[in-house]
Design a protein around this motif. Structure first.
Motif, short mmCIF file in Angstrom:
data_model
loop_
_atom_site.label_atom_id
_atom_site.label_comp_id
_atom_site.label_asym_id
_atom_site.label_seq_id
_atom_site.Cartn_x
_atom_site.Cartn_y
_atom_site.Cartn_z
N UNK A 157 0.82 -1.22 0.00
CA UNK A 157 0.00 0.00 0.00
C UNK A 157 0.85 1.26 0.00
N UNK A 158 2.08 1.17 0.49
CA UNK A 158 2.94 2.35 0.57
C UNK A 158 3.23 2.94 -0.80
N UNK A 159 3.24 2.11 -1.84
CA UNK A 159 3.57 2.60 -3.16
C UNK A 159 2.38 2.96 -4.02
N UNK A 160 1.18 2.96 -3.44
CA UNK A 160 -0.02 3.23 -4.22
C UNK A 160 -0.28 4.72 -4.36
N UNK A 161 -0.95 5.07 -5.43
CA UNK A 161 -1.42 6.45 -5.64
C UNK A 161 -2.80 6.56 -4.99
N UNK A 162 -2.83 7.06 -3.75
CA UNK A 162 -4.08 7.11 -3.00
C UNK A 162 -5.00 8.25 -3.46
N UNK A 163 -4.57 8.99 -4.45
CA UNK A 163 -5.45 10.01 -5.02
C UNK A 163 -6.26 9.47 -6.19
N UNK A 164 -5.96 8.25 -6.62
CA UNK A 164 -6.64 7.65 -7.78
C UNK A 164 -7.73 6.69 -7.31
N UNK A 165 -9.00 6.98 -7.57
CA UNK A 165 -10.09 6.12 -7.09
C UNK A 165 -9.98 4.68 -7.57
N UNK A 166 -9.57 4.48 -8.81
CA UNK A 166 -9.46 3.12 -9.33
C UNK A 166 -8.41 2.32 -8.58
N UNK A 167 -7.30 2.94 -8.28
CA UNK A 167 -6.24 2.28 -7.53
C UNK A 167 -6.71 1.92 -6.13
N UNK A 168 -7.43 2.86 -5.50
CA UNK A 168 -7.94 2.60 -4.16
C UNK A 168 -8.91 1.44 -4.18
N UNK A 169 -9.83 1.44 -5.12
CA UNK A 169 -10.84 0.38 -5.20
C UNK A 169 -10.18 -0.98 -5.41
N UNK A 170 -9.19 -1.04 -6.28
CA UNK A 170 -8.50 -2.30 -6.53
C UNK A 170 -7.82 -2.81 -5.26
N UNK A 171 -7.16 -1.88 -4.54
CA UNK A 171 -6.49 -2.30 -3.31
C UNK A 171 -7.51 -2.79 -2.27
N UNK A 172 -8.62 -2.09 -2.12
CA UNK A 172 -9.61 -2.49 -1.13
C UNK A 172 -10.24 -3.82 -1.47
N UNK A 173 -10.43 -4.10 -2.75
CA UNK A 173 -10.96 -5.41 -3.13
C UNK A 173 -9.98 -6.52 -2.75
N UNK A 174 -8.69 -6.28 -2.99
CA UNK A 174 -7.69 -7.26 -2.58
C UNK A 174 -7.64 -7.38 -1.07
N UNK A 175 -7.80 -6.25 -0.38
CA UNK A 175 -7.76 -6.26 1.08
C UNK A 175 -8.89 -7.11 1.65
N UNK A 176 -10.09 -6.96 1.11
CA UNK A 176 -11.22 -7.76 1.59
C UNK A 176 -10.95 -9.25 1.39
N UNK A 177 -10.37 -9.60 0.25
CA UNK A 177 -10.06 -11.01 -0.01
C UNK A 177 -8.99 -11.51 0.96
N UNK A 178 -8.00 -10.68 1.26
CA UNK A 178 -6.93 -11.08 2.17
C UNK A 178 -7.42 -11.25 3.60
N UNK A 179 -8.44 -10.47 3.96
CA UNK A 179 -8.96 -10.50 5.34
C UNK A 179 -10.03 -11.56 5.56
N UNK A 180 -10.42 -12.23 4.50
CA UNK A 180 -11.50 -13.22 4.60
C UNK A 180 -11.06 -14.43 5.43
N UNK A 181 -12.04 -15.08 6.02
CA UNK A 181 -11.78 -16.27 6.81
C UNK A 181 -11.72 -17.51 5.94
#
Length: 288
Positions: A157-181
């Protein structure tokens, strides 16, 4: 967010010091109040409607809200939060004031669990009980680290462009998958829809990254979960990759009033298939 069911729902904008907070209440105001506090970068939408409705159906007055820099609440310039972590805890108490509540049960998820503990430690007379979901005891040391795979994902996440909505959405989708049980399949479509709704609802979603850089507050080093005196229920997935189950178990060793409710195979999430069990545990815990 699914359409709200039969529970009576009201919305209110609450003025706090330096901000406005958007809130939503479910159920009968005469019932025992339960204030829901969500985690980092997450608006109140991450408390599922069905979770709120079922808890309200058990005669609880359920209030959820957007913390600062999320949803419809006040946003600050990215990287310049005009508030501290302690202010988030004071916000929870200010919401009780706005609803005319002398005290309430607090339920916090992840970072929201730390906010709930902070509020309870500094305002113990206002908090009846704590339900702490997928979080860790305030001030505890020596607890298990996140899973290596999640650490690697988070570091990216440190290297992401947090001003870009598409980048944020992609990261959050991966985050949800990583946090799943491990017990239930991850619903990628539902997660993607929730992320899209949350981002569309926020006037400045990138501001939610301010939660990463919050100053601690007045006296954070003096706050310890061991000083909690109200009943505490830790609800924790046994497959949580961010706060492994040892964090949930630690509450029972550190806080003399604590009990642990294990969600077998549960991750760092409120999975739809676990809602019935979690609501039942919280309803039993908050029975006045």
């Amino acid at each position: 967010m699914n359409p709200v069911g039969s529970s009576r729902v009201t919305e209110k904008s609450v003025d706090v010091t330096g901000a406005k907070l958007q809130t939503e209440a479910f159920g009968d105001p005469s019932g025992p109040p339960v204030l829901l506090i969500m985690g980092m970068m997450s608006s109140m939408l991450w408390w599922p409607d069905r979770f709120c409705e079922q808890l309200a159906a058990r005669a609880r007055y359920v209030i959820r809200y957007d913390q600062r820099d999320t949803g419809l609440s006040t946003h600050y310039p990215q990287g310049e939060p005009g508030y501290s972590f302690g202010d988030l805890a004071d916000d929870a108490i200010a919401i009780l004031d706005a609803y005319g509540l002398d005290s309430a049960h607090l339920a916090g998820m992840s970072m929201g669990g730390f906010v709930a503990q902070d509020a309870a430690l500094r305002h113990p007379g206002r908090v009846r009980t704590l339900a702490l979901i997928s979080t860790s005891p305030f001030g505890a040391e020596g607890l298990p680290s996140p899973a290596r795979a999640y650490q690697d994902h988070s570091a990216a996440a440190d290297g992401l462009d947090w001003s870009d909505p598409g980048t944020i959405a992609d990261f959050l989708r991966r985050d949800c998958a990583m946090l799943a049980g491990t017990r239930h399949p991850h619903d990628a479509e539902a997660a993607s829809g929730l992320i899209a709704r949350d981002m569309a609802r926020s006037p400045s979603f990138a501001s939610a990254t301010n939660h990463f850089v919050l100053p601690g507050g007045a006296e954070p080093d003096k706050l310890r979960a061991s000083d909690l005196r109200m009943p505490v229920l830790a609800i924790h997935g046994t497959a949580d990759p961010l706060f492994p189950i040892g964090h949930g178990d630690a509450f029972t060793k550190i806080v003399r009033t604590a009990k642990l409710h294990r969600v077998e195979g549960g991750g760092h999430e409120i999975h739809d298939r676990d809602i019935d069990d979690m609501v039942r545990a919280i309803a039993d815990h908050t029975a006045d």
